[in-house]
Design an enzyme around this catalytic site. Sequence first.
Site, PDB file in Angstrom:
ATOM      1  N   HIS A   1      -9.163   5.609   3.376  1.00 14.37           N
ATOM      2  CA  HIS A   1      -7.599   5.822   2.643  1.00 14.37           C
ATOM      3  C   HIS A   1      -7.431   7.465   2.727  1.00 14.37           C
ATOM      4  O   HIS A   1      -6.145   7.702   2.356  1.00 14.37           O
ATOM      5  CB  HIS A   1      -7.933   5.312   1.172  1.00 14.37           C
TER       6      HIS A   1
ATOM      7  N   MET B   1      -7.346   3.099  10.414  1.00 14.24           N
ATOM      8  CA  MET B   1      -6.813   1.950   9.897  1.00 14.24           C
ATOM      9  C   MET B   1      -5.706   1.662  10.917  1.00 14.24           C
ATOM     10  O   MET B   1      -5.556   2.022  11.768  1.00 14.24           O
ATOM     11  CB  MET B   1      -6.192   2.409   8.340  1.00 14.24           C
TER      12      MET B   1
ATOM     13  N   LYS C   1      -0.685  -6.640  -4.939  1.00 13.65           N
ATOM     14  CA  LYS C   1      -1.029  -8.010  -5.601  1.00 13.65           C
ATOM     15  C   LYS C   1      -0.062  -8.699  -6.210  1.00 13.65           C
ATOM     16  O   LYS C   1       0.788  -7.965  -6.775  1.00 13.65           O
ATOM     17  CB  LYS C   1      -2.028  -7.696  -6.543  1.00 13.65           C
TER      18      LYS C   1
ATOM     19  N   ASP D   1       0.987   1.893   9.116  1.00 13.53           N
ATOM     20  CA  ASP D   1       0.369   0.972  10.273  1.00 13.53           C
ATOM     21  C   ASP D   1       1.552   0.975  11.182  1.00 13.53           C
ATOM     22  O   ASP D   1       1.229   0.487  12.481  1.00 13.53           O
ATOM     23  CB  ASP D   1       0.100  -0.562   9.665  1.00 13.53           C
TER      24      ASP D   1
ATOM     25  N   GLY E   1       0.753  -1.191  -0.048  1.00 11.23           N
ATOM     26  CA  GLY E   1       0.152  -0.086   0.072  1.00 11.23           C
ATOM     27  C   GLY E   1       0.928   0.932  -0.011  1.00 11.23           C
ATOM     28  O   GLY E   1       1.971   1.015   0.435  1.00 11.23           O
TER      29      GLY E   1
ATOM     30  N   THR F   1       5.307   1.941   6.095  1.00  9.49           N
ATOM     31  CA  THR F   1       3.749   1.721   6.121  1.00  9.49           C
ATOM     32  C   THR F   1       3.026   2.506   7.248  1.00  9.49           C
ATOM     33  O   THR F   1       3.851   2.854   8.166  1.00  9.49           O
ATOM     34  CB  THR F   1       3.467   0.319   6.791  1.00  9.49           C
TER      35      THR F   1
END
Length: 365
Positions: A289, A186, A78, A144, A13, A142
């Site tokens: 997002h 998120m 992906k 996160d 991402g 990230t």
Amino acid sequence: MAKKRILVMTGGGDCPGLNAVIRAIVRRTEQEDDWEVIGSIEAFNGLLRDPMEVVLLDSKTVSGIHIRGGTILKTTNKGGPFHWPVKNEDGTFSYVDRCDDLINRLEKLGINAVISIGGEGSMDIAQRLFEKGIPIIGVPKTIDNDLSSTDLTFGYQTSVQIATEAVDRLITTAASHNRLMILEVMGRDAGWIGLSAAIAGGAHVALIPEIPYDIDKVAAEINDRVENGRGFAIVVISEGAKSIGGNTFSRDSDQPGYQNKILGGVGHRLLEEIKDKIDVEARVMILGHLQRGGSPIAYDRVLATQFGVKSVELVLEGKFGHMVSYRHPNVVSVPIANAIEEYNYVKLDSALVHTARGVGISLGD
Ligand code: F6P
């Protein structure tokens, strides 16, 4: 004489600060007369496509990009070289390992080093490629902040800033209507964004994946806050949060090659769980997002630039198989293998949890 080449790419991402890393890599490399930088579009996909999608990056290409969100090299979460989707005649997909092809293409392009900027999944791929003999360096990114072996990942502080601004704005509307506002943020299985935004914004309840919540305690906290406080309440819930004995709220993706679970929507589930236990009108807001878009804050620009410079220096030292890491106040490196060993959860005895409790934020336990 032909210059030696670094191949750089962004995978997983996107997050604010990717462009600042790319710019720093190019600018630091240009200080070396015998090196140049090539970018692969959409992680390794650009290299594996026919024709290849790769671009020469110089200081003109990267001029001014450090303030822009996203990535000029594009990205994907992906597929990948070990899990390349191939469409079958019946429309289904099979997955093939294209690692040998990747190695041939790197040789053909004259690549001497690879810098992979990515999260947990990209670091996992980087380690496997390193084990196959590819000279690779990792740069952790990230929002996160869930990678261990680095104090922080860039992008995370920008997301916290955006989530905090959302709390600030929700407070004024919640106070005007005497409502409960539930803000979902998120973070996957880590509560860093949620807990930090709750502290920075002054939320009343913070529900994070690391601390399963007791629904009756959450409801009691909200009721108490509404009745004895200022008439409204703010709950920040991380997308991976769950009640005691409950599950993570997620679904599978129908996109070929997308291996992660899709999170999002737990805020609505929470409202369903508590609506009959609370005495206040409620609304849910999923920030989504928005937390990944836009310009990185100054802190992330600096961290990203430090990571970019360090990654080139690791290439020059030949320290392959290592990931750049921030250990305050230094930028160091750690073997990628160690970096992916452990997920970076919020520790229950950490200063952040202690601080949240210290200012009276309920963690639902
Ligand atoms: O890992 C970053 C992240 O933004 C998570 O916080 C979130 O769950 C996920 O990516 C969303 O992924 P996608 O952009 O594929 O929907």
